[in-house]
Scaffold this motif. Structure first.
Motif, PDB file in Angstrom:
ATOM      1  N   VAL A   1     -37.794  -2.747 -46.323  1.00 30.99           N
ATOM      2  CA  VAL A   1     -39.461  -3.422 -46.694  1.00 30.99           C
ATOM      3  C   VAL A   1     -40.121  -2.284 -46.377  1.00 30.99           C
ATOM      4  N   SER A   2     -40.370  -2.166 -44.965  1.00 35.45           N
ATOM      5  CA  SER A   2     -41.448  -1.214 -44.635  1.00 35.45           C
ATOM      6  C   SER A   2     -41.765   0.129 -45.500  1.00 35.45           C
ATOM      7  N   GLY A   3     -40.690   0.709 -45.933  1.00 41.99           N
ATOM      8  CA  GLY A   3     -40.798   1.704 -46.663  1.00 41.99           C
ATOM      9  C   GLY A   3     -41.343   1.350 -48.164  1.00 41.99           C
ATOM     10  N   MET A   4     -40.723   0.263 -48.620  1.00 36.89           N
ATOM     11  CA  MET A   4     -41.181  -0.222 -49.929  1.00 36.89           C
ATOM     12  C   MET A   4     -42.754  -0.413 -50.058  1.00 36.89           C
ATOM     13  N   THR A   5     -43.153  -1.108 -48.906  1.00 38.33           N
ATOM     14  CA  THR A   5     -44.538  -1.361 -48.899  1.00 38.33           C
ATOM     15  C   THR A   5     -45.363  -0.014 -48.762  1.00 38.33           C
ATOM     16  N   TRP A   6     -44.910   0.977 -48.042  1.00 36.49           N
ATOM     17  CA  TRP A   6     -45.602   2.111 -48.099  1.00 36.49           C
ATOM     18  C   TRP A   6     -45.609   2.934 -49.294  1.00 36.49           C
ATOM     19  N   ALA A   7     -44.597   2.787 -49.945  1.00 33.68           N
ATOM     20  CA  ALA A   7     -44.774   3.349 -51.518  1.00 33.68           C
ATOM     21  C   ALA A   7     -45.605   2.548 -52.258  1.00 33.68           C
ATOM     22  N   LEU A   8     -45.606   1.390 -52.210  1.00 31.58           N
ATOM     23  CA  LEU A   8     -46.497   0.616 -53.052  1.00 31.58           C
ATOM     24  C   LEU A   8     -48.077   1.111 -52.756  1.00 31.58           C
ATOM     25  N   VAL A   9     -48.478   1.383 -51.397  1.00 31.16           N
ATOM     26  CA  VAL A   9     -49.595   1.605 -51.206  1.00 31.16           C
ATOM     27  C   VAL A   9     -49.881   3.215 -51.711  1.00 31.16           C
TER      28      VAL A   9
ATOM     29  N   LEU B   1     -51.104  -4.240 -56.151  1.00 27.95           N
ATOM     30  CA  LEU B   1     -50.082  -3.446 -55.319  1.00 27.95           C
ATOM     31  C   LEU B   1     -50.389  -3.683 -53.874  1.00 27.95           C
ATOM     32  N   LEU B   2     -51.516  -3.395 -53.620  1.00 26.69           N
ATOM     33  CA  LEU B   2     -52.039  -3.588 -52.163  1.00 26.69           C
ATOM     34  C   LEU B   2     -51.849  -5.013 -51.614  1.00 26.69           C
ATOM     35  N   GLY B   3     -52.220  -6.015 -52.418  1.00 25.19           N
ATOM     36  CA  GLY B   3     -51.874  -7.230 -52.187  1.00 25.19           C
ATOM     37  C   GLY B   3     -50.307  -7.680 -51.900  1.00 25.19           C
ATOM     38  N   ALA B   4     -49.540  -7.042 -52.718  1.00 23.88           N
ATOM     39  CA  ALA B   4     -48.148  -7.378 -52.365  1.00 23.88           C
ATOM     40  C   ALA B   4     -47.570  -6.605 -51.356  1.00 23.88           C
ATOM     41  N   ALA B   5     -48.115  -5.312 -51.169  1.00 20.49           N
ATOM     42  CA  ALA B   5     -47.709  -4.539 -50.042  1.00 20.49           C
ATOM     43  C   ALA B   5     -48.197  -5.012 -48.652  1.00 20.49           C
ATOM     44  N   GLY B   6     -49.365  -5.586 -48.388  1.00 23.67           N
ATOM     45  CA  GLY B   6     -49.707  -6.258 -47.355  1.00 23.67           C
ATOM     46  C   GLY B   6     -49.047  -7.633 -46.940  1.00 23.67           C
ATOM     47  N   THR B   7     -48.625  -8.421 -47.994  1.00 21.71           N
ATOM     48  CA  THR B   7     -47.875  -9.568 -47.833  1.00 21.71           C
ATOM     49  C   THR B   7     -46.472  -9.327 -47.294  1.00 21.71           C
TER      50      THR B   7
ATOM     51  N   PRO C   1     -46.096  -3.821 -38.151  1.00 25.23           N
ATOM     52  CA  PRO C   1     -47.215  -3.431 -37.774  1.00 25.23           C
ATOM     53  C   PRO C   1     -47.392  -1.912 -38.255  1.00 25.23           C
ATOM     54  N   LEU C   2     -48.739  -1.537 -38.613  1.00 25.18           N
ATOM     55  CA  LEU C   2     -48.767  -0.229 -38.838  1.00 25.18           C
ATOM     56  C   LEU C   2     -49.549   0.436 -37.582  1.00 25.18           C
ATOM     57  N   SER C   3     -49.101   1.793 -37.674  1.00 26.17           N
ATOM     58  CA  SER C   3     -49.486   2.860 -36.680  1.00 26.17           C
ATOM     59  C   SER C   3     -51.064   2.992 -37.002  1.00 26.17           C
ATOM     60  N   ALA C   4     -51.954   3.669 -35.996  1.00 28.66           N
ATOM     61  CA  ALA C   4     -53.139   3.774 -36.184  1.00 28.66           C
ATOM     62  C   ALA C   4     -53.489   4.622 -37.356  1.00 28.66           C
ATOM     63  N   SER C   5     -52.598   5.759 -37.436  1.00 27.18           N
ATOM     64  CA  SER C   5     -52.757   6.918 -38.593  1.00 27.18           C
ATOM     65  C   SER C   5     -52.379   6.269 -39.800  1.00 27.18           C
TER      66      SER C   5
ATOM     67  N   ARG D   1     -52.696   2.969 -40.519  1.00 27.98           N
ATOM     68  CA  ARG D   1     -53.924   1.947 -40.809  1.00 27.98           C
ATOM     69  C   ARG D   1     -54.973   2.698 -41.361  1.00 27.98           C
ATOM     70  N   ASP D   2     -55.132   3.975 -40.830  1.00 29.21           N
ATOM     71  CA  ASP D   2     -56.440   4.653 -41.401  1.00 29.21           C
ATOM     72  C   ASP D   2     -56.072   5.155 -42.933  1.00 29.21           C
ATOM     73  N   GLU D   3     -54.810   5.432 -43.279  1.00 32.08           N
ATOM     74  CA  GLU D   3     -54.676   5.783 -44.551  1.00 32.08           C
ATOM     75  C   GLU D   3     -54.721   4.577 -45.602  1.00 32.08           C
ATOM     76  N   VAL D   4     -54.059   3.338 -44.945  1.00 30.60           N
ATOM     77  CA  VAL D   4     -54.035   2.189 -45.686  1.00 30.60           C
ATOM     78  C   VAL D   4     -55.726   1.769 -45.930  1.00 30.60           C
ATOM     79  N   ASP D   5     -56.454   2.022 -44.846  1.00 27.69           N
ATOM     80  CA  ASP D   5     -57.740   1.670 -45.144  1.00 27.69           C
ATOM     81  C   ASP D   5     -58.699   2.539 -46.002  1.00 27.69           C
TER      82      ASP D   5
END
Length: 178
Positions: free
Chosen positions: A91-99, A117-123, A131-135, A137-141
């Motif tokens: 799931v973690s990887g799929m969310t990262w691919a969606l981002v 896609l961001l909404g689906a990944a976040g949910t 949780p996201l690592s700091a780096s 999180r920076d990328e997602v932001d």
């Protein structure tokens, strides 16, 4: 690791070098490392599946292609990465691919789809307690900010995407109805 014949150590170290190089803007160095990792992963594929690092490498190559201004190549890498993560049930990887897909889509002028896609990944990430690592999180932001700037209806589309499973969001990104 290479000198000691420790292939897994060499792969792990190269992943770290590639990720750091891309995030530091050293795109040529990152690409060299990622291409080696991709070739290595494809050689090590078995009938049962892919090496665990293939999915990470594909998504990172997608982010690199996006930084180089090639949203079509980025989207292709993220789609393949998503599919491998799906096989791995990550799931973690799929969310990262969606981002990553969202980043490519906003570059391609499809910010509304990127917001979903961001909404689906976040949910999916929240439901799985990931949780996201700091780096990360920076990328997602960074990606979220780009999508928000390009999509006036970001909040509504993000909320609509939040109702989708990662697989439905992936289907939506392929132009199918979710």
């Amino acid at each position: 690791a290479s000198e000691q014949g420790q292939r897994s150590g060499e792969v792990f170290a190269t992943i770290g070098l590639a990720f750091a190089a891309r995030r530091d803007g050293k795109l040529d160095a990152a690409e060299e490392h990622l291409r080696w990792l991709l070739a290595s992963a494809r050689q090590r594929r078995t009938g049962d599946g892919h090496p665990p690092h293939l999915s990470m490498v594909l998504v990172e190559l997608g982010l690199l292609a996006g930084q180089r201004g090639d949203p079509a190549a980025a989207l292709a890498c993220h789609r393949e990465g998503f599919d491998v993560y799906l096989e791995q049930q990550s799931v973690s990887g799929m969310t990262w691919a969606l981002v990553g897909m969202a980043a490519a889509l906003v570059q391609d002028g499809r910010a509304g789809l990127a917001a979903q896609l961001l909404g689906a990944a976040g949910t999916a990430r929240r439901k799985a307690g990931l949780p996201l690592s700091a780096s990360d999180r920076d990328e997602v932001d960074r990606i979220t900010t780009a999508v928000q700037a390009a999509e006036p209806d970001f909040a509504a589309l993000f909320a609509r995407g939040a109702e989708l499973t990662p697989e439905q969001a992936r289907s939506l990104a392929d132009g199918n109805r979710a």
